[in-house]
Design an enzyme around this catalytic site. Structure first.
Site, PDB file in Angstrom:
ATOM      1  N   ARG A  23     -48.423  -6.122   6.078  1.00 26.61           N
ATOM      2  CA  ARG A  23     -47.820  -4.866   6.522  1.00 26.61           C
ATOM      3  C   ARG A  23     -48.790  -3.996   7.300  1.00 26.61           C
ATOM      4  O   ARG A  23     -50.007  -4.102   7.162  1.00 26.61           O
ATOM      5  CB  ARG A  23     -47.314  -4.067   5.318  1.00 26.61           C
ATOM      6  CG  ARG A  23     -45.990  -4.520   4.784  1.00 26.61           C
ATOM      7  CD  ARG A  23     -45.483  -3.525   3.764  1.00 26.61           C
ATOM      8  NE  ARG A  23     -44.184  -3.909   3.243  1.00 26.61           N
ATOM      9  CZ  ARG A  23     -43.567  -3.261   2.274  1.00 26.61           C
ATOM     10  NH1 ARG A  23     -44.131  -2.194   1.730  1.00 26.61           N
ATOM     11  NH2 ARG A  23     -42.382  -3.670   1.841  1.00 26.61           N
ATOM     12  N   GLU A  40     -42.314 -13.356   6.102  1.00 33.82           N
ATOM     13  CA  GLU A  40     -40.886 -13.374   5.833  1.00 33.82           C
ATOM     14  C   GLU A  40     -40.386 -14.784   5.526  1.00 33.82           C
ATOM     15  O   GLU A  40     -39.522 -14.977   4.661  1.00 33.82           O
ATOM     16  CB  GLU A  40     -40.112 -12.776   7.018  1.00 33.82           C
ATOM     17  CG  GLU A  40     -40.259 -11.274   7.172  1.00 33.82           C
ATOM     18  CD  GLU A  40     -39.712 -10.486   5.996  1.00 33.82           C
ATOM     19  OE1 GLU A  40     -38.917 -11.045   5.220  1.00 33.82           O
ATOM     20  OE2 GLU A  40     -40.083  -9.308   5.844  1.00 33.82           O
ATOM     21  N   GLN A  45     -36.651 -16.495  -1.036  1.00 32.29           N
ATOM     22  CA  GLN A  45     -36.436 -17.030  -2.386  1.00 32.29           C
ATOM     23  C   GLN A  45     -37.739 -17.232  -3.158  1.00 32.29           C
ATOM     24  O   GLN A  45     -37.830 -18.085  -4.036  1.00 32.29           O
ATOM     25  CB  GLN A  45     -35.651 -18.353  -2.308  1.00 32.29           C
ATOM     26  CG  GLN A  45     -34.266 -18.174  -1.696  1.00 32.29           C
ATOM     27  CD  GLN A  45     -33.529 -19.482  -1.529  1.00 32.29           C
ATOM     28  OE1 GLN A  45     -33.925 -20.322  -0.724  1.00 32.29           O
ATOM     29  NE2 GLN A  45     -32.454 -19.674  -2.273  1.00 32.29           N
ATOM     30  N   TYR A 121     -31.238 -12.973   8.545  1.00 32.26           N
ATOM     31  CA  TYR A 121     -32.133 -12.041   7.864  1.00 32.26           C
ATOM     32  C   TYR A 121     -33.522 -12.034   8.501  1.00 32.26           C
ATOM     33  O   TYR A 121     -34.060 -10.968   8.828  1.00 32.26           O
ATOM     34  CB  TYR A 121     -32.255 -12.371   6.368  1.00 32.26           C
ATOM     35  CG  TYR A 121     -33.430 -11.648   5.765  1.00 32.26           C
ATOM     36  CD1 TYR A 121     -33.338 -10.280   5.489  1.00 32.26           C
ATOM     37  CD2 TYR A 121     -34.654 -12.279   5.568  1.00 32.26           C
ATOM     38  CE1 TYR A 121     -34.428  -9.578   5.005  1.00 32.26           C
ATOM     39  CE2 TYR A 121     -35.747 -11.587   5.090  1.00 32.26           C
ATOM     40  CZ  TYR A 121     -35.622 -10.241   4.802  1.00 32.26           C
ATOM     41  OH  TYR A 121     -36.710  -9.533   4.343  1.00 32.26           O
ATOM     42  N   ASP A 139     -31.977  -8.033   2.444  1.00 31.58           N
ATOM     43  CA  ASP A 139     -32.394  -9.065   1.503  1.00 31.58           C
ATOM     44  C   ASP A 139     -31.808  -8.722   0.137  1.00 31.58           C
ATOM     45  O   ASP A 139     -30.969  -7.824   0.014  1.00 31.58           O
ATOM     46  CB  ASP A 139     -33.923  -9.193   1.463  1.00 31.58           C
ATOM     47  CG  ASP A 139     -34.609  -7.989   0.816  1.00 31.58           C
ATOM     48  OD1 ASP A 139     -33.923  -6.977   0.518  1.00 31.58           O
ATOM     49  OD2 ASP A 139     -35.831  -8.059   0.589  1.00 31.58           O
TER      50      ASP A 139
END
Length: 343
Positions: A23, A40, A45, A121, A139
């Site tokens: 980030r 990502e 999952q 996504y 998400d």
């Protein structure tokens, strides 16, 4: 209302954002698209805690998308071992090659969606977070926050269209990437699946679920069917302090990964993992592993003497370097079982 929600949430995020290695600082310069995309893909999952060491290892070894594109697929698959959902790793290599060929990541959601392995996504997340494009990022955490915020009582998965519409309505034009990550952080830290810490939530006064007094009951989920169970046997063949490993077919479950030879798992259908053995083979125990669509009980067999070699093409791998083989979790468990029995 949407302006109020986004403003409140971004103000909260500026002071409470999780510090994650992929980030950028809230409100600061946009992060590297390569790091956003890589994180990502890994996070699909998979928990943040599980992803952090893998992300660090990949960035150290392949610091740019060009470096990853040049890496042999076998090395990438080995580095991915244990993270699961191995089709992601294969698509990772394909996507890196495509992006390198293009000269960089495209900066809009539609073009990103055309890249190998990027669904709705991931394309939205990269567009919003890495390029500051307004995109609706939903998400599991965002899904839960939106379902509670707007008191969506329709059960999942049918409610996803409605939830997405609500998320779209509150996504701002300014700082869409920070907003998406703020929604994720709110769901991961305060509006969690097991609890709703409403007294700490910056959106409490705007939350329909809180007003009704039952936010923790949302989103409504249909009861999952029990997963079918399969059984099989893996074979430990050892000579001169090395174990025989095969490479699984490129397509299918654990495709392209190094593994112990096995019987295909479905040979006995449902079972207890303890198949009758003959020809010098002896049972060393059973390991259990849960895949997306079934549970597996895998008996591990070792040979008392010098067994006939399987027909599969393989390689002798030194036991002292077994960790470097990149065995997927299932076969790593089997290897650990055999080696632990010697201690």
């Amino acid at each position: 209302m949407s302006a109020t929600i986004s403003t409140l949430l971004l103000d909260w995020y500026d002071g409470h954002a999780r510090a994650l290695p992929w980030r950028a600082v809230p409100g600061g310069a946009l992060p590297d698209p390569y790091r956003v995309w890589l994180s990502e893909v890994m996070l699909q999952q998979t928990t943040v805690a599980a992803v952090k060491p893998y992300f660090a290892k990949f960035i150290e070894r392949w610091p740019t998308v060009e470096a990853l594109a040049a890496a042999p697929e076998e090395e990438v698959m080995a580095a991915w071992a244990g993270l699961g959902y191995y089709s992601r790793a294969r698509n990772l290599v394909k996507c890196a090659a495509k992006v390198t060929e293009m000269g960089g990541f495209p900066d809009d959601e539609v073009a990103l969606r055309r890249l190998p392995g990027l669904g709705d996504y991931t394309a939205a997340a990269v567009a919003a977070i890495a390029f500051g494009q307004r995109a609706v990022v939903v998400d599991a955490n965002v899904e839960r926050v939106a379902a509670r915020l707007f008191a969506v009582e329709e059960p999942l998965p049918g409610a996803r269209k409605t939830i997405r519409e609500h998320a779209d309505a509150i996504t701002p034009e300014a700082r869409p990437g920070d907003f998406a990550q703020a929604m994720m952080d709110l769901g991961a830290t305060l509006c969690t699946a097991r609890d709703a810490k409403c007294l700490l939530c910056p959106l409490r006064e705007s939350c329909a679920g809180y007003a009704r007094g039952n936010p923790q009951l949302l989103p409504v989920k249909t009861k999952k069917k029990p997963k079918p169970r399969r059984a099989g046997t893996a074979f430990w063949i050892e000579r001169d302090k090395a174990v025989w490993l095969v490479k699984r077919p490129g397509k299918g479950l654990l495709g392209g990964m190094r593994a112990l030879p096995d019987d295909g798992w479905t040979a006995r259908g449902d079972g207890d993992g303890e198949a009758p053995l003959s020809g010098g083979w002896q049972g060393a125990g059973v390991v259990r592993h849960v895949f997306t669509h079934f549970e597996l009980e895998l008996g591990v067999a070792i040979h008392a003497g010098d067994p006939a070699m399987p027909e599969d093409t393989g390689e002798w791998w030194p036991l002292e370097r077994l960790e470097e083989a990149g065995l997927p979790t299932l076969f790593a468990k089997a290897a650990q079982l055999v080696l632990a029995n010697r201690e």
